[in-house]
Design a protein around this motif. Sequence first.
Motif, PDB file in Angstrom:
ATOM      1  N   LEU A 184      -4.243  -5.217  -6.638  1.00 30.92           N
ATOM      2  CA  LEU A 184      -3.101  -4.867  -7.480  1.00 30.92           C
ATOM      3  C   LEU A 184      -3.362  -5.207  -8.943  1.00 30.92           C
ATOM      4  O   LEU A 184      -3.212  -4.363  -9.829  1.00 30.92           O
ATOM      5  CB  LEU A 184      -1.849  -5.590  -6.984  1.00 30.92           C
ATOM      6  CG  LEU A 184      -0.505  -5.087  -7.521  1.00 30.92           C
ATOM      7  CD1 LEU A 184      -0.319  -3.613  -7.248  1.00 30.92           C
ATOM      8  CD2 LEU A 184       0.638  -5.890  -6.901  1.00 30.92           C
ATOM      9  N   SER A 185      -3.795  -6.432  -9.204  1.00 33.31           N
ATOM     10  CA  SER A 185      -3.977  -6.877 -10.592  1.00 33.31           C
ATOM     11  C   SER A 185      -5.362  -6.557 -11.141  1.00 33.31           C
ATOM     12  O   SER A 185      -5.562  -6.548 -12.353  1.00 33.31           O
ATOM     13  CB  SER A 185      -3.733  -8.389 -10.688  1.00 33.31           C
ATOM     14  OG  SER A 185      -4.739  -9.098  -9.980  1.00 33.31           O
ATOM     15  N   GLY A 186      -6.330  -6.315 -10.260  1.00 32.43           N
ATOM     16  CA  GLY A 186      -7.694  -6.108 -10.710  1.00 32.43           C
ATOM     17  C   GLY A 186      -8.416  -7.404 -11.032  1.00 32.43           C
ATOM     18  O   GLY A 186      -9.570  -7.382 -11.474  1.00 32.43           O
ATOM     19  N   PRO A 231       7.880  -1.387  -6.249  1.00 31.83           N
ATOM     20  CA  PRO A 231       6.924  -0.570  -7.012  1.00 31.83           C
ATOM     21  C   PRO A 231       6.923  -0.906  -8.506  1.00 31.83           C
ATOM     22  O   PRO A 231       5.872  -0.910  -9.145  1.00 31.83           O
ATOM     23  CB  PRO A 231       7.405   0.865  -6.764  1.00 31.83           C
ATOM     24  CG  PRO A 231       8.061   0.803  -5.417  1.00 31.83           C
ATOM     25  CD  PRO A 231       8.738  -0.542  -5.382  1.00 31.83           C
ATOM     26  N   VAL A 232       8.106  -1.193  -9.075  1.00 32.51           N
ATOM     27  CA  VAL A 232       8.168  -1.588 -10.481  1.00 32.51           C
ATOM     28  C   VAL A 232       7.500  -2.954 -10.665  1.00 32.51           C
ATOM     29  O   VAL A 232       6.758  -3.182 -11.617  1.00 32.51           O
ATOM     30  CB  VAL A 232       9.630  -1.629 -10.985  1.00 32.51           C
ATOM     31  CG1 VAL A 232       9.706  -2.221 -12.393  1.00 32.51           C
ATOM     32  CG2 VAL A 232      10.228  -0.227 -10.975  1.00 32.51           C
ATOM     33  N   GLY A 233       7.760  -3.875  -9.727  1.00 33.47           N
ATOM     34  CA  GLY A 233       7.094  -5.170  -9.783  1.00 33.47           C
ATOM     35  C   GLY A 233       5.581  -5.034  -9.718  1.00 33.47           C
ATOM     36  O   GLY A 233       4.858  -5.765 -10.402  1.00 33.47           O
ATOM     37  N   ASP A 234       5.089  -4.072  -8.919  1.00 32.94           N
ATOM     38  CA  ASP A 234       3.644  -3.839  -8.836  1.00 32.94           C
ATOM     39  C   ASP A 234       3.076  -3.384 -10.177  1.00 32.94           C
ATOM     40  O   ASP A 234       1.972  -3.783 -10.569  1.00 32.94           O
ATOM     41  CB  ASP A 234       3.341  -2.789  -7.759  1.00 32.94           C
ATOM     42  CG  ASP A 234       3.600  -3.306  -6.352  1.00 32.94           C
ATOM     43  OD1 ASP A 234       3.798  -4.534  -6.200  1.00 32.94           O
ATOM     44  OD2 ASP A 234       3.607  -2.488  -5.418  1.00 32.94           O
ATOM     45  N   VAL A 235       3.825  -2.514 -10.888  1.00 34.88           N
ATOM     46  CA  VAL A 235       3.367  -2.054 -12.201  1.00 34.88           C
ATOM     47  C   VAL A 235       3.245  -3.233 -13.164  1.00 34.88           C
ATOM     48  O   VAL A 235       2.292  -3.329 -13.940  1.00 34.88           O
ATOM     49  CB  VAL A 235       4.334  -0.988 -12.770  1.00 34.88           C
ATOM     50  CG1 VAL A 235       3.962  -0.652 -14.221  1.00 34.88           C
ATOM     51  CG2 VAL A 235       4.308   0.272 -11.923  1.00 34.88           C
ATOM     52  N   VAL A 236       4.219  -4.153 -13.098  1.00 33.47           N
ATOM     53  CA  VAL A 236       4.183  -5.340 -13.960  1.00 33.47           C
ATOM     54  C   VAL A 236       2.933  -6.169 -13.661  1.00 33.47           C
ATOM     55  O   VAL A 236       2.228  -6.622 -14.578  1.00 33.47           O
ATOM     56  CB  VAL A 236       5.458  -6.184 -13.774  1.00 33.47           C
ATOM     57  CG1 VAL A 236       5.339  -7.519 -14.518  1.00 33.47           C
ATOM     58  CG2 VAL A 236       6.682  -5.423 -14.272  1.00 33.47           C
ATOM     59  N   ILE A 237       2.629  -6.388 -12.383  1.00 32.61           N
ATOM     60  CA  ILE A 237       1.433  -7.148 -11.999  1.00 32.61           C
ATOM     61  C   ILE A 237       0.169  -6.472 -12.540  1.00 32.61           C
ATOM     62  O   ILE A 237      -0.740  -7.129 -13.067  1.00 32.61           O
ATOM     63  CB  ILE A 237       1.357  -7.291 -10.463  1.00 32.61           C
ATOM     64  CG1 ILE A 237       2.504  -8.148  -9.921  1.00 32.61           C
ATOM     65  CG2 ILE A 237       0.010  -7.894 -10.049  1.00 32.61           C
ATOM     66  CD1 ILE A 237       2.458  -9.598 -10.327  1.00 32.61           C
ATOM     67  N   LYS A 238       0.088  -5.141 -12.409  1.00 33.86           N
ATOM     68  CA  LYS A 238      -1.082  -4.409 -12.906  1.00 33.86           C
ATOM     69  C   LYS A 238      -1.244  -4.583 -14.418  1.00 33.86           C
ATOM     70  O   LYS A 238      -2.356  -4.793 -14.916  1.00 33.86           O
ATOM     71  CB  LYS A 238      -0.945  -2.917 -12.581  1.00 33.86           C
ATOM     72  CG  LYS A 238      -1.093  -2.587 -11.107  1.00 33.86           C
ATOM     73  CD  LYS A 238      -0.906  -1.089 -10.862  1.00 33.86           C
ATOM     74  CE  LYS A 238      -0.982  -0.757  -9.382  1.00 33.86           C
ATOM     75  NZ  LYS A 238      -0.733   0.682  -9.125  1.00 33.86           N
ATOM     76  N   THR A 292       7.085   1.684 -16.849  1.00 36.65           N
ATOM     77  CA  THR A 292       7.057   1.802 -15.388  1.00 36.65           C
ATOM     78  C   THR A 292       7.320   3.225 -14.912  1.00 36.65           C
ATOM     79  O   THR A 292       7.464   3.473 -13.724  1.00 36.65           O
ATOM     80  CB  THR A 292       8.105   0.868 -14.758  1.00 36.65           C
ATOM     81  OG1 THR A 292       9.417   1.309 -15.143  1.00 36.65           O
ATOM     82  CG2 THR A 292       7.884  -0.560 -15.204  1.00 36.65           C
ATOM     83  N   GLY A 293       7.408   4.168 -15.870  1.00 33.40           N
ATOM     84  CA  GLY A 293       7.695   5.551 -15.500  1.00 33.40           C
ATOM     85  C   GLY A 293       9.124   5.937 -15.826  1.00 33.40           C
ATOM     86  O   GLY A 293       9.381   6.828 -16.636  1.00 33.40           O
ATOM     87  N   ASP A 294      10.081   5.252 -15.206  1.00 29.23           N
ATOM     88  CA  ASP A 294      11.497   5.544 -15.439  1.00 29.23           C
ATOM     89  C   ASP A 294      12.100   4.695 -16.543  1.00 29.23           C
ATOM     90  O   ASP A 294      13.137   5.024 -17.102  1.00 29.23           O
ATOM     91  CB  ASP A 294      12.299   5.323 -14.140  1.00 29.23           C
ATOM     92  CG  ASP A 294      11.880   6.301 -13.055  1.00 29.23           C
ATOM     93  OD1 ASP A 294      11.458   7.410 -13.406  1.00 29.23           O
ATOM     94  OD2 ASP A 294      11.965   5.935 -11.870  1.00 29.23           O
TER      95      ASP A 294
END
Length: 339
Positions: A184-186, A231-238, A292-294
Motif C-alpha cells: 500500500l505505502s510502497g 479506500p480513501v484511507g488507502d489513498v492517504v497511506i499511499k 482522493t478523487g472525489d
Amino acid sequence: MTRILLIDSNPDDLKKMSRYLMEESYTVIPAGSSADALAYLQETDIHIILIDLDVKDPPWKELAIEFRKRYFQRPLQIILSAHEKRRLKDALEEGADDYIQKPVRKLEFQTRIKAAYIRLKSQMRLFEEREFFRQAVKQEEELASKILDRHLHLKQTLEVMETEKEELERSKAKLERIAKYDMLSGLLNRMSLFSIIDIEIDRALRTEDPLSGIMMDIDHFKPINDNYGHPVGDVVIKEIGRLLQETLRKYDHAGRYGGEEFFMVLPNTYKDQAFTIAERFRLSLMDCAIDTGDLELSVTASLGVAQYHSGESREAWIARADAAMYRAKQKGRNLTMME
C-alpha cells in the motif's frame, strides 16, 4: 514439525479447532487460558499462535506483545479469532498476521492455517538470508582490516578493494531482492523494517556513528476511514509513503510499522539533525492537499525523534521514539517532539 498453540477459553471451540489441525498433521498445543499459554511457551518452541480475543488475565493484546518479545529473533505467526468481524479488523492493526472469524468453518480454517505456514516458511528464509548478508559484510570488513594492517602495496590494496566492492554490490543486490515492501505505502513492511533496523544497529555499534529514528503517526486517521471509507484511507497511506520517499535522504530507510504508524531509520544522524528532517516532512505533509478523487484532504502527523543508545535493544529504541510521538499527540498533534 509445525507446532501450533491454540488459546481459547471456550472448550468446544478449542476441541473443534484442535481436531481440524490434527487432521492436517500439525502438532497442536491447546491452552484454555492465557496463563496456560504462557506456561507452554516456557517449555517448547511455537511456530503459529491462534488467540481468541476474549481471553483474559492477561488479555489478548498483552499476550501477543509478550509472544513478540520472546520470539523477536525468530519467525512467528499470530492469528486472532472472534465472532465479530469488526473487532478482528480493528485488532489486526495491532500487529497480528491474520484473523479467523467464528464460528470456525473447517475448510476456511485449514486454508488460513496453511497460508500462515507458508508465510512462516518465507520469514524463515528471510532470516537465513539476512544472517548470510550480515556474515558476508563482517567477513569483508575483517579482510579489509587485515590488508590495511599488513601495509600491502598500493596496487594490491586497490585490487582487493575492487574485489570487495564487487562483493559488496552483490550482497547489496541480494538484500534488495529479498527485501519485502508494504504494497500500500510502497515502504518496507514490518518484517523488512525490523531487519534493516538490526543491520543499522550493528553498523552503528561497529563504527560508533550516530543513529536516529523517527516514529510518525497520522493524526485523526480513524475518522478518515470511518467518514470517507477505507479506500480513501488507502489513498492517504499511499501519499504518505510517496512523500516520505521524496523527503528522506537516499541512505535513509522508512517502513510501515503498523496501521497508520511509520518508522524512519536515519544512519549517521544525530537527533538534532533527525528533528530537522522530521519537521521538514511534517511541514510538507501539512501543505500537501491529498487528492482522493472525489475530494481533497488535508492531513497532519505527529512525530517523535529518538537517537539510538549504544547497547539498548531494538524495542527500547523504538519505544523511546514512540513515547516522544505520543507527547506530540498529547500537546495537540501536528508536532514533532524529541526524546
